[in-house]
Scaffold this active site. Structure first.
Site, PDB file in Angstrom:
ATOM      1  N   GLY A 205      -2.499   6.641   2.908  1.00 48.16           N
ATOM      2  CA  GLY A 205      -2.025   6.636   4.532  1.00 48.16           C
ATOM      3  C   GLY A 205      -1.012   7.351   5.162  1.00 48.16           C
ATOM      4  O   GLY A 205      -1.378   7.835   6.307  1.00 48.16           O
TER       5      GLY A 205
ATOM      6  N   GLY B 131       1.243   9.505   4.262  1.00 47.22           N
ATOM      7  CA  GLY B 131       2.295  10.628   3.768  1.00 47.22           C
ATOM      8  C   GLY B 131       2.039  10.121   2.088  1.00 47.22           C
ATOM      9  O   GLY B 131       0.952  10.263   1.683  1.00 47.22           O
TER      10      GLY B 131
ATOM     11  N   THR C 222       4.694  11.175  -0.965  1.00 49.16           N
ATOM     12  CA  THR C 222       6.199  10.731  -1.685  1.00 49.16           C
ATOM     13  C   THR C 222       6.343  12.201  -3.271  1.00 49.16           C
ATOM     14  O   THR C 222       5.393  12.318  -3.353  1.00 49.16           O
ATOM     15  CB  THR C 222       6.192   9.522  -2.566  1.00 49.16           C
TER      16      THR C 222
ATOM     17  N   ASP D 258       3.882  -4.525   0.815  1.00 51.25           N
ATOM     18  CA  ASP D 258       2.453  -4.308  -0.230  1.00 51.25           C
ATOM     19  C   ASP D 258       3.412  -4.046  -1.692  1.00 51.25           C
ATOM     20  O   ASP D 258       3.173  -3.773  -2.230  1.00 51.25           O
ATOM     21  CB  ASP D 258       3.365  -2.167  -0.344  1.00 51.25           C
TER      22      ASP D 258
END
Length: 515
Positions: free
Chosen positions: A44, A46, A48, A162
């Site tokens: 959500g 972006g 990587t 996270d």
């Protein structure tokens, strides 16, 4: 290949030497040096990318994180960019820890914000978990290796938010765990790009207070505790949590034969406490308890760890034991009396039960469910087919599509007549070995201990698609082994025997429900 970084590009793949996207014309080189070559992940916030740094002759690899901001208001974007640079300063400080990736660059290009970080070579703990579960020694080592990292970031007033197996990499060069994905980490101050109430993190691992938009260092410790029990069981975390009692059942899902010391169990339990005032507040507190526990072990004050007892060892001698037929009393019903035919002298032999010679049962229930196929499968000893048909008729009795997994509330709604018909068919054709009422009696004999029940009937404790291969569709299967629990669903599936036993008791006590 060069990967286009334009979020709107529909054909992002380009040649190795291209400088502009052949599809959308987007500039492919970031700062004229970083070339994205592979999409590693997206979420959500972006994407990587794996990239190479063409400004250095050896073209080392790096990780590029691209952040999306959907509000294009110039003032909002300007403020977001200012706050992002403030956070990048803190991320640069974190990168000084050897188990956190270095921050290489932070910049804005074509209305997109980017972080460039050191690329860590090695598998994630999630990839390791796919190969095998962690034993106690590996968990002790992980705790000792990663808790100092959490202590370090919390002292820098950063909360990761996270932590999960996917965000911990086992570095190939030295086997040390490296904590990654600080791109979405938020400061404990108000200088976050997103407001403090923004929910960040994976639902399976986040602490209860984090779900309500509040985060503390203890929130990361909770997620780390969930990560540990995931590594020890290979079981999705939410399958091990009972929302009614707010309790983790992780011990119930350990692989059979796993040995876990009381010391490790106590530390994990405290990491997993729902209430903040009962949980570890800081990593230093956990490390202190770990040092004390390991010091006692080194001084031989911790008792040797014993493997989990085998099923026969874990059954109290006063309880009915299928391994000893003389101790087992088959369920009795007025319509279908079942009498044991083996004496205590023959206790080593397989239990054999007889039923009355007359068996008159209505095979069409008042709800119109037809039990003819179930009867035929059972009478022909087609146990696997009968097991599947039992699920089908249970669904039909509730007006559900066949194959619908039944949750606790639906078990409570099973019509007594239909439950009795299915149960008595199993009892009759298995000579009293199988059936819901058999399982109920065994469950009550072990005082509602689900793990001991599973040992008694030879079921795996974890309910998953892979356990069906462990079932034995033969009359020589342990008493109560069938019908299987293939029909059980919901997050509280391991409590289905509570509901089923209560339903059978209710039906037995309801005169109108008797056949």
């Amino acid at each position: 290949m060069t990967y286009c970084l334009n979020p709107e590009c529909q054909e992002p793949e380009n040649s190795n030497t291209a400088e502009h996207c052949s599809n959308c014309g987007f500039n492919l080189l970031l700062r004229q040096r970083y070339r994205a070559i592979q999409l590693l992940g997206k979420g959500g916030f972006g994407k990587t990318f794996l990239a190479i740094d063409e400004d250095i002759p050896s073209q080392p690899r790096c990780a590029v994180k691209q952040f999306h901001f959907y509000d294009r208001d110039p003032e909002i974007f300007k403020k977001a960019l200012e706050l992002f640079h403030q956070e990048a300063i803190r991320l640069d400080e974190l990168g000084k820890h050897p188990q956190i990736p270095n921050l290489l660059a932070c910049f804005e290009q074509e209305q997109q914000i980017y972080l460039v970080q050191e690329f860590i070579e090695g598998p994630t703990l999630k990839q390791e978990l796919d190969e095998s579960v962690y034993g106690e020694d590996r968990i002790w080592q992980l705790l000792q290796d990663l808790l100092p990292v959490l202590q370090f970031i919390h002292e820098k007033r950063v909360i990761h938010r996270d932590i999960k197996p996917e965000n911990i990499i086992r570095r190939q060069s030295d086997s040390k765990p490296v904590l990654i994905d600080f791109g979405i980490a938020k400061l404990m101050t108000d200088t976050a790009i997103l407001r403090p109430a923004t929910l960040i993190g994976s639902q399976d691992y986040v602490a209860p207070e984090q779900m309500r938009g509040k985060v503390f260092p203890a929130s990361d410790l909770y997620s780390f505790g969930v990560t540990c029990i995931r590594l020890m069981t290979q079981v999705p975390p939410l399958d091990m949590y009972d929302y009614d009692s707010e309790r983790w059942w992780w011990r119930d899902f350990l692989p059979k034969g796993t040995s876990i010391s009381a010391e490790l169990g106590e530390i994990l339990d405290k990491l997993l406490q729902t209430h903040l005032n009962q949980r570890y507040g800081f990593a230093a507190e956990v490390l202190q308890d770990i040092d004390a526990a390991l010091d006692r072990r080194d001084r031989n004050l911790i008792l040797p760890k014993m493997p989990l007892a085998q099923p026969s060892e874990r059954i109290a001698p006063t309880l009915n034991n299928p391994e000893n037929p003389a101790d087992f009393t088959a369920p009795q019903t007025p319509e279908l009396p079942i009498l044991p035919t083996k004496s205590a002298a023959n206790s080593a032999e397989t239990l054999s039960l007889s039923v009355t010679s007359t068996f008159d049962l209505n095979l069409i229930s008042r709800r119109g469910v037809d039990y003819t196929k179930l009867r035929d499968f059972l009478s022909n000893k087609k146990w696997k087919e009968a097991d599947r048909e039992t699920w089908t008729v249970m669904c039909q009795s509730l007006s559900l599509e066949p194959g619908t997994a039944l949750e606790l509330t639906q078990i409570n709604q099973l019509p007594c007549e239909d439950l009795h018909i299915a149960d008595r068919l199993w009892l009759h054709y298995s000579q009293g070995r199988f059936g819901f009422s058999v399982q109920k009696q065994i469950y009550e004999s072990v005082k509602g201990d689900y793990i001991r029940f599973c040992d008694r009937v030879n079921w795996p404790t974890y309910n998953s698609a892979t356990t069906s291969g462990q079932l034995k569709f033969t009359q020589k299967a342990p008493i109560g082994h069938l019908p299987s629990r293939s029909w059980v669903g919901g997050v509280q599936w391991l409590r289905h025997l509570d509901a089923l036993s209560a339903k059978l008791t209710e039906c037995d006590n309801t005169p109108a429900a008797k056949l």
